[in-house]
Design a protein around this motif. Structure first.
Motif, short mmCIF file in Angstrom:
data_model
loop_
_atom_site.label_atom_id
_atom_site.label_comp_id
_atom_site.label_asym_id
_atom_site.label_seq_id
_atom_site.Cartn_x
_atom_site.Cartn_y
_atom_site.Cartn_z
N GLY A 172 -66.96 44.75 -46.10
CA GLY A 172 -67.78 44.65 -47.28
C GLY A 172 -67.66 45.81 -48.25
O GLY A 172 -68.22 45.75 -49.34
N ARG A 173 -66.95 46.85 -47.92
CA ARG A 173 -66.86 48.00 -48.82
C ARG A 173 -66.08 47.66 -50.09
O ARG A 173 -66.50 48.01 -51.19
N VAL A 174 -64.94 46.99 -49.95
CA VAL A 174 -64.15 46.62 -51.12
C VAL A 174 -64.90 45.58 -51.94
O VAL A 174 -64.98 45.68 -53.17
N GLU A 175 -65.47 44.60 -51.27
CA GLU A 175 -66.22 43.57 -51.97
C GLU A 175 -67.43 44.15 -52.69
O GLU A 175 -67.74 43.76 -53.81
N LYS A 176 -68.09 45.09 -52.06
CA LYS A 176 -69.24 45.73 -52.69
C LYS A 176 -68.82 46.51 -53.93
O LYS A 176 -69.50 46.46 -54.96
N PHE A 177 -67.68 47.19 -53.86
CA PHE A 177 -67.18 47.95 -54.99
C PHE A 177 -66.82 47.03 -56.15
O PHE A 177 -67.19 47.29 -57.30
N THR A 178 -66.08 45.95 -55.86
CA THR A 178 -65.68 45.03 -56.94
C THR A 178 -66.89 44.32 -57.53
O THR A 178 -66.93 44.07 -58.74
N LYS A 179 -67.87 44.00 -56.71
CA LYS A 179 -69.08 43.37 -57.23
C LYS A 179 -69.88 44.33 -58.09
O LYS A 179 -70.41 43.96 -59.14
N LYS A 180 -69.94 45.59 -57.67
CA LYS A 180 -70.72 46.59 -58.39
C LYS A 180 -70.16 46.82 -59.79
O LYS A 180 -70.90 46.93 -60.76
N TYR A 181 -68.84 46.91 -59.90
CA TYR A 181 -68.23 47.19 -61.19
C TYR A 181 -67.70 45.94 -61.89
O TYR A 181 -67.10 46.04 -62.95
N ASN A 182 -67.90 44.78 -61.28
CA ASN A 182 -67.57 43.48 -61.88
C ASN A 182 -66.12 43.44 -62.35
O ASN A 182 -65.83 43.10 -63.49
N TRP A 183 -65.19 43.76 -61.46
CA TRP A 183 -63.78 43.81 -61.83
C TRP A 183 -63.21 42.44 -62.15
O TRP A 183 -62.29 42.31 -62.96
N ALA A 184 -63.73 41.39 -61.57
CA ALA A 184 -63.21 40.05 -61.84
C ALA A 184 -63.44 39.68 -63.31
O ALA A 184 -62.57 39.11 -63.97
N ALA A 185 -64.61 39.99 -63.86
CA ALA A 185 -64.91 39.67 -65.25
C ALA A 185 -64.11 40.56 -66.21
O ALA A 185 -63.73 40.12 -67.29
N ARG A 186 -63.83 41.79 -65.83
CA ARG A 186 -63.07 42.70 -66.68
C ARG A 186 -61.63 42.25 -66.82
O ARG A 186 -61.01 42.43 -67.86
#
Length: 72
Positions: A55-69
């Protein structure tokens, strides 16, 4: 030289690992808790072990919303 600028040194720092191994060393902390030690590390034991940091990578990507960027 300045006085009282160094942290307190503990000669009998208790280190406890998640595998259950315990040992004493010197440190500036009175107690240390570690995930992997020499008793359970694959380099020393020759056995493969997976450390669950799920969950560390998923938590990071969710926190900074990399998919939307990436879409923008």
């Amino acid at each position: 030289m300045q006085k009282d600028i160094h942290p307190k040194y503990y000669d009998n720092c208790k280190v406890s690992c998640s595998c259950g191994a315990n040992f004493v060393t010197g440190s500036i902390l009175p107690e240390i808790h570690v995930d992997i030690c020499s008793a359970c590390h694959p380099f020393f034991t020759g056995q493969q072990k997976f450390v669950d940091a799920a969950g560390r990578v998923e938590k990071f990507t969710k926190k900074y919303n990399w998919a939307a960027r990436k879409k923008a």
